[in-house]
Design a protein around this motif. Sequence first.
Motif, short mmCIF file in Angstrom:
data_model
loop_
_atom_site.label_atom_id
_atom_site.label_comp_id
_atom_site.label_asym_id
_atom_site.label_seq_id
_atom_site.Cartn_x
_atom_site.Cartn_y
_atom_site.Cartn_z
N PHE A 50 7.41 -1.29 -9.29
CA PHE A 50 8.30 -0.38 -8.59
C PHE A 50 9.77 -0.52 -8.99
N LEU A 51 10.25 -1.74 -9.10
CA LEU A 51 11.69 -1.93 -9.28
C LEU A 51 12.24 -1.32 -10.56
N PRO A 52 11.56 -1.43 -11.71
CA PRO A 52 12.10 -0.75 -12.91
C PRO A 52 12.15 0.77 -12.73
N GLN A 53 11.14 1.34 -12.07
CA GLN A 53 11.16 2.79 -11.83
C GLN A 53 12.36 3.16 -10.95
N LEU A 54 12.58 2.35 -9.93
CA LEU A 54 13.69 2.64 -9.02
C LEU A 54 15.03 2.49 -9.72
N ALA A 55 15.18 1.44 -10.49
CA ALA A 55 16.45 1.21 -11.20
C ALA A 55 16.78 2.39 -12.09
N ALA A 56 15.77 2.92 -12.78
CA ALA A 56 15.98 4.09 -13.65
C ALA A 56 16.39 5.31 -12.82
N ALA A 57 15.77 5.49 -11.65
CA ALA A 57 16.07 6.64 -10.80
C ALA A 57 17.48 6.54 -10.21
N LEU A 58 17.97 5.32 -10.01
CA LEU A 58 19.30 5.13 -9.43
C LEU A 58 20.42 5.12 -10.46
N ASP A 70 0.81 -1.22 0.00
CA ASP A 70 0.00 0.00 0.00
C ASP A 70 0.85 1.26 0.00
N ALA A 71 2.03 1.19 -0.54
CA ALA A 71 2.92 2.35 -0.58
C ALA A 71 2.57 3.28 -1.73
N ASP A 72 2.85 4.57 -1.53
CA ASP A 72 2.88 5.53 -2.62
C ASP A 72 4.22 5.32 -3.32
N LEU A 73 4.21 4.78 -4.52
CA LEU A 73 5.44 4.35 -5.16
C LEU A 73 6.35 5.52 -5.54
N ALA A 74 5.76 6.66 -5.87
CA ALA A 74 6.59 7.84 -6.16
C ALA A 74 7.32 8.28 -4.89
N MET A 75 6.61 8.28 -3.78
CA MET A 75 7.24 8.61 -2.49
C MET A 75 8.32 7.59 -2.16
N ALA A 76 8.02 6.32 -2.36
CA ALA A 76 8.98 5.26 -2.07
C ALA A 76 10.26 5.44 -2.89
N ARG A 77 10.09 5.76 -4.16
CA ARG A 77 11.26 5.96 -5.04
C ARG A 77 12.13 7.10 -4.52
N ASP A 78 11.51 8.21 -4.18
CA ASP A 78 12.28 9.37 -3.72
C ASP A 78 13.00 9.07 -2.40
N ILE A 79 12.33 8.37 -1.50
CA ILE A 79 12.94 8.05 -0.21
C ILE A 79 14.11 7.10 -0.38
N THR A 130 21.04 -4.35 12.13
CA THR A 130 21.98 -4.05 13.22
C THR A 130 21.31 -3.19 14.29
N GLN A 131 19.97 -3.17 14.28
CA GLN A 131 19.18 -2.44 15.28
C GLN A 131 19.46 -0.94 15.24
N HIS A 132 19.70 -0.43 14.04
CA HIS A 132 19.99 0.99 13.86
C HIS A 132 18.73 1.73 13.43
N SER A 133 18.44 1.76 12.13
CA SER A 133 17.30 2.52 11.59
C SER A 133 16.61 1.72 10.49
N GLU A 134 15.29 1.61 10.58
CA GLU A 134 14.50 0.86 9.61
C GLU A 134 13.27 1.68 9.23
N ALA A 135 12.83 1.56 7.98
CA ALA A 135 11.72 2.39 7.50
C ALA A 135 10.70 1.56 6.73
N ILE A 136 9.46 1.95 6.85
CA ILE A 136 8.38 1.39 6.05
C ILE A 136 7.75 2.52 5.24
N ILE A 137 7.46 2.23 3.98
CA ILE A 137 6.73 3.18 3.14
C ILE A 137 5.36 2.58 2.90
N THR A 138 4.33 3.21 3.43
CA THR A 138 2.98 2.65 3.33
C THR A 138 1.94 3.71 3.62
N ASN A 139 0.75 3.52 3.05
CA ASN A 139 -0.41 4.33 3.39
C ASN A 139 -1.40 3.53 4.24
#
Length: 415
Positions: A271-279, A234-243, A336-345
């Motif tokens: 999502f993955l092809p969009q991300l690959a292009a952005a990276l 349920d993620a906003d894929l544009a937001m996910a890509r930018d993050i 490593t118990q540092h920082s983890e993120a979820i992208i979701t609505n």
Amino acid sequence: MQAINEIGQAAQNAAFTIGQLATPKKNQVLTAMAEALVAATPTILAANQQDMAAAANNQVRQVMRDRLQLDAERIADMAAGLRQVATLADPIGMIDKGWQTEAGLQITQQRVPLGVIAMIYEARPNVTVDAAALTFKSGNAVILRGGKEALQSNIALATVLQQVLTEFDLPAAAIQLITDTSHETAQALMRLNEYVDVLIPRGSGQFIQTVVQTATVPVIETGAGNCHVYVDADADLAMARDIVVNAKTQRPAVCNAMEKLVVHQQVAAEFLPQLAAALTPYQVELRGDAAAQAILPAIKLATEADWGTEYNDYILAIKIVPDIGAAIRHINHYNTQHSEAIITNNYAHSQQFTKQIDAAVVYVNASTRFTDGFEFGFGAEIGISTQKLHARGPMGLAALTSTKYVVLGSGQVRQ
């Protein structure tokens, strides 16, 4: 190691003096340190150029050189950190709680300095200033042992800070830099129990574990960051890509940079092809499991070693999962118990993620790059603790204090 013992004793003596300072005096000194750093910019940059030239000669990776390099803007940021710490509430003397017992005793729990804090860290000169600011404001003395890669920069920075202490008739030993970068000296510092109250290492996971296994003084583990971003169904894929682009590429060699991407199988193909292009402009090397490779055939197949590796580089490994539960299990196993993120609505998913992920900092719809003392409003940080005792997450002023109980009586004796 007589010299280390002398440094420890001087720090202990200085800690008593600094621990007694009134807040206005501490703030005045911190502000003067900020001004002195800016004024000394040419000298500091000249020293940093020596370190940068040595790094180039030693073929240090570019992403690691980025951590080492200083410019006028980064020095100004250090000064801004000093000024912000000066504006923060002084934790020393703060009362956490107070109460009266049945015997009529008035008990308060008050904040006090830890005493002497030692730091061993790698090639990040800004740590020298951040650590000095936070330890000074919290009434502690600090012994700094930076990496050889940043030696000239650290000497220049520490010299400026010590000169300000001297100008205010305060002991320069409140901020000491060990210039001998040998392993023997570092090990001696790790065992300086007579003088050091706590040791804070900052660097790679392997480096921190070496310190933990070697030290006899108390250690606060910090820094190792195998950080994940999970893109939910349920993620906003544009937001996910930018993050993801920000978390991976803004500064890939820092501990809060993203290292692994976990994607729900329902959105992976889109999502993955969009991300690959952005990276692509950042030349990020992508690796992935078989499912990710089926979507992006050009990427490398990830190995078991990939999932637990902190790359500190333009490399990203991708895992595709069937549901949020699988994502959480994968992250908790390898992180490593540092920082983890979820992208979701999906609110329920965001709550499940924040409750079940075992990490110092958990994000919903934001980049892991915000795990930083300055970003959290602490002025600076002395490290990001990934353990659970005493302190966890970005460590600001309060994390550099302990408590004492002050008990006021009127002649009570225990029956």
